[in-house]
Design an enzyme around this catalytic site. Structure first.
Site, PDB file in Angstrom:
ATOM      1  CG  ASP A  28      86.341 114.973  24.687  1.00 47.72           C
ATOM      2  OD1 ASP A  28      86.595 114.913  23.469  1.00 47.72           O
ATOM      3  OD2 ASP A  28      86.757 114.136  25.501  1.00 47.72           O
ATOM      4  CG  ASP A  36      91.404 112.243  26.696  1.00 46.96           C
ATOM      5  OD1 ASP A  36      90.539 113.122  26.819  1.00 46.96           O
ATOM      6  OD2 ASP A  36      91.516 111.531  25.676  1.00 46.96           O
TER       7      ASP A  36
END
EC number: 3.4.23.-
Length: 684
Positions: free
Chosen positions: A386, A448
């Site tokens: 990420d 997430d």
């Protein structure tokens, strides 16, 4: 908690605060029977627009898109500059095409013709236009002589405006820049959805673990009654079938490498071939969301007392009840409906969020990381993924924007105009220019939610195994909520998309380790060996009552056995002058360790019992649930003692039988008192 108490007021202040508009504005176009708002792009460094529509002048719109607007080109407007008395653009807002000259040059030409505003139509995207400013070609030329507002309009919006200007109708336009909120109220909705999904998925995983352990304990504990054997066999078979259906998939380190590799590959393929691979992601989402919706609703349907449809016994669907068939059909219909209307911005986001939440719950329920070592490696690997695609890739792209942001929002030059469905999206609830421009929704990726959710689910499973009353689960869920708030604050302060896993993984992982260290369970928490301390089912609401019933039954059996033992020992101890006895209490370790031969069995070594007279105990039966025979019933079975010459032979034979008798460990009970003989028995 102190940190949470500080962040919540700050987050609330950010929700209600606003800031002046940066580069987005609104063009309000009005005709006799029609009006519409369009997004415009301007430079706030050189232009100041009114903050609301009431203070913006409503001027006629002049269509100059068919003529060039650059110096040196054959333009009729340049000739009109020589005759100041004729100004066709006086007190109008001109709309012209983007040419080879700067915005400042076009604005200066329009101002010279008497225009009070200029809309420049461009075909390029917002990202490509972000580098375009009102700076003149000659840096020494000042901008003080440009007093009219200049903004950029999308080509598609220009076509829509011209479609309403047919005939003699007069079209008027007003340009203004409403204040843009730093953070919209829809972020609160996303926060509730994300935290609720993580908490529900983790609790569901812990509940499944509790039920699985409960069924395993039930299968290991069987009785010796003949009339119960068929029922126990059927129950064990049904429990085994349910166990096989509910067994989660263990995530190994090899799978971590595969997931990270596939994620990087898919991200690059979407960046370079977005219009093709976006349909692959839509198909994956549709399949996973359909299965997730079925998985979430099937437990509710199974609880309904609906009659099964009688189908042929050799049918493929003979074992599937009719309610589940109807549920599968309903889920398939919902997925098809979403695929058909997925681009409806007014209401399709509700259906997409519902399907996305069910997808995340299904993954958290079915995928299990067995140890914290595997869980940490998986979370840290995706954290690095990420951070790389958000903070590092802008140095390699032409536009200077991260690959993650371009893929998540969709390239502006995409011909398909599709958006990735792997996000929770909520429309902006406050009216602003962003609602009309490229950001009408706030989004949060499934990664997430699911990636930190794996750790939350692991904590709830560990709570079940160590009976910690959901301490790990609650602490990890609160840490996720705090990490999400920090993510929102970082996004507001940095005015750019954030790698949410950087904050979510850090907060959840550190909090879980801190709780384990405080409880002195760090080694158990790291290896996942919580079953060593299993004493109950902490996350299952129905398990506590069943455990109390089992404990009461064990206590009643132990008390009966103790009373029988006392009576038998009293008969043996008829001559207190010849025998010296002592009371031996069996410890818990001796009672639970079948290999540790306690010395307390010496008092029973003189008994010569026939194994055929004892009840048969299956080898696999649990010692805890074995039917116990009071010791008083064993006393009449003891024969009279032989003469002293035969005592040694009888003693050796009794010891040989003792090793093979199934009742040899019956007296090894916690707290069971057994009389231990300290002298040999005298002959009769």
């Amino acid at each position: 908690m102190a940190c949470l108490g500080f962040l919540l007021p700050v987050g609330f202040l950010l929700l209600i605060s606003t800031v002046a508009g940066g580069k987005y504005g609104v063009a309000h176009v009005v005709s006799e029977n029609w009006s519409k708002d369009y997004c415009i792009l301007f430079s706030s460094d050189y232009i100041t627009l009114p903050r609301d529509l009431h203070h913006a002048p409503l001027l006629p719109l002049y269509d100059g898109t068919k003529a060039p607007w650059c110096p040196g080109e054959d333009s009729p407007h340049q000739a009109q500059l020589r005759s100041p008395s004729q100004r066709p653009l006086r007190q109008t807002t001109a709309m012209v095409m983007r040419g080879n000259c700067s915005f400042h040059t076009k604005g200066w030409l329009a101002q010279g013709q008497g225009a009070h505003g200029l809309l420049i139509v461009s075909r390029v995207s917002d990202q490509q236009c972000s580098d375009t400013t009102l700076a003149p070609q000659d840096p020494r030329q000042p901008l003080a002589d440009l007093t009219i507002p200049v903004a950029m309009l999308h080509y598609a919006d220009m076509l829509d405006i011209l479609s309403h200007t047919r005939g003699e109708a007069v079209v008027r336009v007003a340009m203004y820049a409403p204040p843009e909120p730093i953070i919209d109220y829809n972020m609160l909705v996303i926060f509730i959805l994300a935290v609720g999904t993580v908490a529900a998925g983790g609790y569901w995983a812990g509940l499944t673990e509790a039920n699985r352990l409960q069924r395993r304990r039930a299968r290991r504990g069987g009785g010796s009654g003949g009339h119960h054997q068929l029922q126990e066999a059927a129950a064990a078979e049904g429990a085994q079938k349910e166990d096989n259906e509910d067994i989660p998939v263990d995530f190994t380190p090899a799978m971590t490498g595969v997931v990270v590799t596939l994620s990087c590959s898919l991200m690059l393929l979407l960046y370079f071939f977005y219009d093709h691979f976006v349909y692959v992601t839509i198909g994956i989402f549709g399949l996973g969301a359909g299965i997730g919706l079925y998985s979430c609703l099937s437990p509710l349907v199974c609880r309904l007392s609906l009659r099964q449809y009688q189908r042929p016994p050799h049918s493929l669907w003979a074992s599937l009840p009719l309610p589940l068939l109807l549920l599968a059909s309903l889920c398939a219909t919902v997925i098809i409906f979403w695929v058909a209307y997925r681009n409806e911005d007014r209401w399709a986001w509700l259906l997409q969020d519902t399907l996305g939440i069910s997808y995340c719950l299904f993954v958290l329920h079915r995928v299990r990381l067995p140890t914290l070592k595997n869980c940490s490696s998986f979370l840290l690997a995706l954290l690095a993924f990420d951070v790389f695609f958000v903070f590092v890739t802008p140095f390699f792209t032409k536009t200077g924007e991260s690959i993650m942001a371009q893929v998540a929002l969709g390239p502006a030059e995409s011909s398909s105009h599709e958006r990735l469905p792997m996000v929770l999206k909520v429309p902006r609830l406050r009216v602003s220019a962003l609602t009309l421009c490229s950001q009408p929704f706030s989004i949060l990726g499934f990664g997430d939610i699911v990636v930190p959710g794996f750790l939350v689910a692991y904590c709830c499973r560990f709570d079940v195994q160590v009976c910690s009353r959901q301490i790990y689960f609650v602490a990890c869920t609160v840490a996720y909520a705090v990490g999400l708030l920090v993510t929102f604050m970082a996004m507001v302060l940095m005015q750019m998309g954030q790698p949410a896993l950087l904050y979510l993984v850090s907060s959840t992982l550190l909090t879980s380790l801190a709780v384990a260290a405080c409880r002195q369970e760090l080694s158990l928490f790291w290896t996942g060996q919580g079953r060593a301390k299993m004493c109950g089912l902490g996350c299952a609401p129905s398990a506590g009552s069943r455990q109390k019933q089992e404990g009461a039954a064990d206590a009643h059996t132990a008390s009966t056995l103790e009373r029988g033992t006392s009576r038998g020992a009293g008969d043996l101890d008829s001559n207190p002058g010849e025998d010296t006895t002592e009371i031996v209490t069996i410890s818990e370790n001796e009672a639970t360790n079948p290999e540790d031969r306690s010395d307390s069995s010496e008092g029973w070594s003189d008994a010569h019992l026939d194994p055929n007279e004892l009840p048969f105990i299956p080898p696999g039966a649990s010692e805890e649930l074995m039917p116990l025979m009071p010791m008083a019933m064993l006393i009449p079975l003891m024969p009279l003692m032989p003469p002293p010459s035969e005592l040694g032979h009888v003693h050796a034979q009794a010891q040989a039988h003792e090793t093979g008798l199934p009742w040899a460990g019956l007296h090894k009970r916690k707290g069971l008192k057994v009389r231990k003989s300290m002298s040999t028995q005298a002959p009769l």
